[in-house]
Each structure stands twice: as C-alpha cells, then as structure tokens.
Design an enzyme around this catalytic site. Structure first.
Site, PDB file in Angstrom:
ATOM      1  CB  ALA A  64       1.558  -3.204   9.563  1.00  0.00           C
ATOM      2  N   GLY A 109       3.072  -2.953   3.409  1.00  0.00           N
ATOM      3  CA  GLY A 109       3.433  -4.360   3.370  1.00  0.00           C
ATOM      4  C   GLY A 109       2.811  -5.117   2.226  1.00  0.00           C
ATOM      5  CD  GLU A 112       7.501  -3.315   2.759  1.00  0.00           C
ATOM      6  OE1 GLU A 112       8.624  -2.859   3.060  1.00  0.00           O
ATOM      7  OE2 GLU A 112       6.591  -3.501   3.605  1.00  0.00           O
ATOM      8  CD  GLU A 132       5.662   1.305   4.231  1.00  0.00           C
ATOM      9  OE1 GLU A 132       5.463   0.087   4.135  1.00  0.00           O
ATOM     10  OE2 GLU A 132       5.723   2.068   3.233  1.00  0.00           O
TER      11      GLU A 132
END
Length: 257
Positions: A64, A109, A112, A132
């Site tokens: 992010a 992310g 991910e 995170e």
C-alpha cells in the site's frame, strides 16, 4: 493510466503494475484501475492465460502507498478498504490461470498479489515479505489465508508474525515461489509459461483451475467431486471433441471456445 497497464500477446493478457516512480505502491486510484482491468480480462473469452508483471527495476510492488495513507483520516482509510479488497479480489478471482513475474521487492500487498496468482516466477533479485505487523497492521489483501494455503501453518505464521523477508532462493525452498530465474528474466519466463497454457483447451484449463482452487482445504471426497464436475465440464464440451480429433489427426487443435 492510474498505475496499471494492460497488454495483449495473442491469447495471453499481461497486467502490468505500472507506477515505478513509487515502486508500484498501491494507491486508491491504482486499486480502482486494477479492479477494472481484472474485470475486463475476466470477461474476455479470448484471454486464455494471464501474466501479472511490474514496471521498473527495483520492485514488483511494495504494498500500500503509505504516503497516501499517512494523510488519510480513519474514515478515509475505512472507505478505502473495499476499493483495495476489490483490487486483490480481482487478481485472485480471475478465471484464467495467472502467472506472476516477480522482481525486486514484493512486500505486503505486493507479496499478496503474487500469492493471489497460480504460479510465481521469481528472478534472483526478488524479495518477498509480509511486514504489516511491523507497522501496526495485519495483512489485508489475503496474506494470512493465502500464505496458510500455500505454505502451511508453521511457515505462514513465521512469515506473517515476524514480518521477515525471504530472498528468491528461500522463497522457492519455502514453496512461496515456484521457479527462480536469472535477474531480469522473470517476465519472459512467465510469458513463456502463459503461452503454453494458452495453447491448451480453454474449457479444460478454466475447469481445472476452478477444481484446484476450490479443492484447497476440502476433504478428499469433496475434492474428488470437484474434480468430477471439472471433468464433466470438459468432457462434454466442443473442446474435447476437437482435442481428440486433433490428436488422432496429428495436428494442432483449433479450439472452438
């Protein structure tokens, strides 16, 4: 445009994370664009396989955009949440097989997004991680569950709870990445794999992917029922008739679907 570019190479669609000046960090605008591109590709019957790649030399995606998020209120962060979920879900739910071409940093992310694909090709510069918890967050793009399915509980817990990074060799050894290639070669290797997939029956490939995805975590009996449904989908399709005819006639199939 808005950090995502769509390219086409015959029956292969390539979705490019294209915000290299920000190390392909996921902004709100980029997330909206990615969800829209994934929806377009998902609806395109001519796209038989997908490559997820990234522009720039340093990163696949660093997660992010924390600079954007740092200026947001709690209400704005909450409003951003469904936008981000749609972007990650767009990649995860593509009906075509997806091959990730990872170079440089694939963190948060970015990791991910790679985990949301069916196969991960990593070049020797790749660095994976779900950091995170080190900034007061929990992976929110599917990281806890995708790592659990791909790595098993112990390795998933280590990756998520420590936030440590894995270089390409260790990622392959862990089962996080499927293939390691030389620096700069991930994209071409991923495209090569995608072209092979795209040469196979589109009906059979999509049905097989669905069985593989839905079978994760299923009991064996339920999984075999999923496989039977996939078999029936392919066996009574025009693709099966063309595939067998082409085999007997010693020619390349001309898939009708």
């Amino acid at each position: 445009m808005d950090g995502v570019t769509l390219r086409r190479d015959g029956h292969v669609a390539e979705i490019v994370l294209d915000r290299p000046e920000a190390l392909n960090a996921l902004s709100t605008a980029m997330a909206r664009r990615l969800a829209a591109v994934c929806a377009e590709v998902a609806a395109d019957a001519s796209a038989r396989a997908v490559v997820l790649s990234a522009a720039g030399e340093k990163a696949f995606c660093v997660g992010a955009d924390l600079k954007e998020r740092n200026a947001m209120t709690d209400a704005e962060i909450l409003a951003q949440r469904p936008v981000f979920r749609a972007a990650f879900g767009g990649v995860l739910n593509l009906p075509q097989p997806v091959v990730a071409a990872v170079h440089g940093y694939a963190l948060g992310g970015g990791c991910e997004f790679a985990l949301s694909t069916d196969m991960i090709v990593a070049d020797e510069t790749a660095v994976f991680g779900l950091p995170e918890v080190t900034v007061g967050l929990v992976p929110g793009g599917g990281g806890t569950q995708l790592a659990l399915h791909r790595l098993g509980p112990g390795r998933a817990a280590e990756l998520v709870l420590t936030g440590r990074r894995l270089r390409a060799d260790e990622a392959v050894a862990y089962g996080l990445a499927d293939r390691k290639v030389a620096a700069g070669a991930a994209r071409e290797e991923a495209l090569s794999i995608a072209r092979v997939i795209a040469g196979n029956s589109p009906v059979a490939v999509r049905a097989a992917k669905r069985a593989l995805r839905l079978g994760i975590g299923s009991a064996l009996e339920a999984g075999l029922d999923l496989e039977d449904n996939a078999w029936r989908t392919a066996a009574f399709s025009p693709d099966r008739r063309e595939g067998i005819a082409a085999f007997n006639e010693k020619r390349t199939p001309a898939w009708p679907s």
